[in-house]
Scaffold this motif. Structure first.
Motif, mmCIF file in Angstrom:
data_model
loop_
_atom_site.group_PDB
_atom_site.id
_atom_site.type_symbol
_atom_site.label_atom_id
_atom_site.label_comp_id
_atom_site.label_asym_id
_atom_site.label_seq_id
_atom_site.Cartn_x
_atom_site.Cartn_y
_atom_site.Cartn_z
ATOM 1 N N UNK A 221 -9.245 1.523 6.368
ATOM 2 C CA UNK A 221 -9.306 0.909 7.700
ATOM 3 C C UNK A 221 -8.458 -0.359 7.741
ATOM 4 N N UNK A 222 -8.541 -1.169 6.693
ATOM 5 C CA UNK A 222 -7.737 -2.396 6.636
ATOM 6 C C UNK A 222 -6.239 -2.081 6.641
ATOM 7 N N UNK B 121 2.248 -7.761 3.093
ATOM 8 C CA UNK B 121 2.301 -6.615 2.202
ATOM 9 C C UNK B 121 3.603 -5.869 2.402
ATOM 10 N N UNK B 122 4.098 -5.296 1.325
ATOM 11 C CA UNK B 122 5.289 -4.462 1.397
ATOM 12 C C UNK B 122 4.852 -3.018 1.634
ATOM 13 N N UNK B 123 5.650 -2.263 2.382
ATOM 14 C CA UNK B 123 5.279 -0.872 2.661
ATOM 15 C C UNK B 123 4.998 -0.050 1.406
ATOM 16 N N UNK B 124 5.806 -0.234 0.371
ATOM 17 C CA UNK B 124 5.588 0.535 -0.853
ATOM 18 C C UNK B 124 4.241 0.192 -1.485
ATOM 19 N N UNK C 61 -1.109 -1.945 9.595
ATOM 20 C CA UNK C 61 0.081 -1.230 10.073
ATOM 21 C C UNK C 61 0.110 -1.193 11.597
ATOM 22 N N UNK C 62 -1.028 -0.950 12.217
ATOM 23 C CA UNK C 62 -1.080 -0.896 13.677
ATOM 24 C C UNK C 62 -0.743 -2.241 14.318
ATOM 25 N N UNK C 63 -1.008 -3.329 13.614
ATOM 26 C CA UNK C 63 -0.720 -4.658 14.159
ATOM 27 C C UNK C 63 0.757 -5.046 14.044
ATOM 28 N N UNK C 64 1.515 -4.309 13.252
ATOM 29 C CA UNK C 64 2.934 -4.609 13.095
ATOM 30 C C UNK C 64 3.692 -4.291 14.381
ATOM 31 N N UNK C 65 4.710 -5.096 14.669
ATOM 32 C CA UNK C 65 5.536 -4.842 15.850
ATOM 33 C C UNK C 65 6.304 -3.537 15.730
ATOM 34 N N UNK C 66 6.782 -3.247 14.541
ATOM 35 C CA UNK C 66 7.528 -2.010 14.308
ATOM 36 C C UNK C 66 7.429 -1.648 12.833
ATOM 37 N N UNK C 67 7.931 -0.484 12.516
ATOM 38 C CA UNK C 67 7.852 0.011 11.136
ATOM 39 C C UNK C 67 9.237 0.146 10.502
ATOM 40 N N UNK D 54 1.632 5.956 15.679
ATOM 41 C CA UNK D 54 2.597 4.877 15.438
ATOM 42 C C UNK D 54 3.688 5.347 14.482
ATOM 43 N N UNK D 55 3.306 6.068 13.445
ATOM 44 C CA UNK D 55 4.305 6.582 12.507
ATOM 45 C C UNK D 55 5.175 7.626 13.204
ATOM 46 N N UNK D 56 4.573 8.454 14.048
ATOM 47 C CA UNK D 56 5.344 9.434 14.822
ATOM 48 C C UNK D 56 6.378 8.728 15.692
ATOM 49 N N UNK D 57 5.946 7.711 16.406
ATOM 50 C CA UNK D 57 6.870 6.961 17.263
ATOM 51 C C UNK D 57 8.026 6.383 16.442
ATOM 52 N N UNK D 58 7.703 5.876 15.265
ATOM 53 C CA UNK D 58 8.735 5.319 14.384
ATOM 54 C C UNK D 58 9.733 6.399 13.974
#
Length: 149
Positions: A25-26, A1-4, A31-37, A65-69
């Motif tokens: 949830x999906x 999937x693309x972020x947009x 997103x949580x399974x991604x290595x990075x954002x 995770x978004x905060x860390x990014x």
């Protein structure tokens, strides 16, 4: 999937006030399974957080995770006023207060966004988010918010 695509999907369901906990949830799990954002731009980050907060889908790990990014970025130059206000609104609404993120966004807004030309809605959202964050931190730290006569 693309972020947009992800951000558009969750944004649309939340904007339509359609409860889709399984979908959210999906998306969170994906997103949580991604290595990075790295491929998530400012708008995708802000739309995703906004949608999760709007639908009251509690996902503190996703917010972290978004905060860390965001905090790992060299700077926030790609974050316009709307992205900043949406992100802080989402955190305040979800009652997830991350002081370092709020400070980083405040510094960015102070340095790169002219508050005099900012639309009133974004300005109100920014102020409200900071007020909510301050209240939440005071409550967390045991500070009495009631004014004494």
């Amino acid at each position: 999937f693309k972020p947009q695509e992800l951000s558009n999907a969750v944004w649309a369901f939340s904007k339509a006030e359609e409860s889709q906990p399984h979908l959210f949830q999906k998306v969170a799990d994906y997103i949580l399974a991604l290595d990075n954002l790295r491929v998530f731009n400012a708008q995708a980050c802000s739309n995703i957080l906004w949608a999760f907060a709007k639908t009251e889908e509690s996902q503190p790990h996703l917010f972290q995770k978004v905060t860390d990014h965001i905090l790992a970025l060299d700077n926030l130059r790609v974050f316009n006023a709307q992205a900043c206000s949406n992100i802080l609104w989402a955190f305040a609404t979800a009652n997830i207060i991350h002081p370092h993120l709020f400070e980083t966004v405040a510094a960015h807004v102070d340095e790169h966004i002219n508050l005099e030309t900012l639309d009133q809605e974004s300005l109100k959202i920014l102020y409200w988010a900071y007020e909510e964050a301050e209240k939440s931190l005071k409550k967390k730290n045991g500070v009495n918010l009631e004014k004494t006569p």
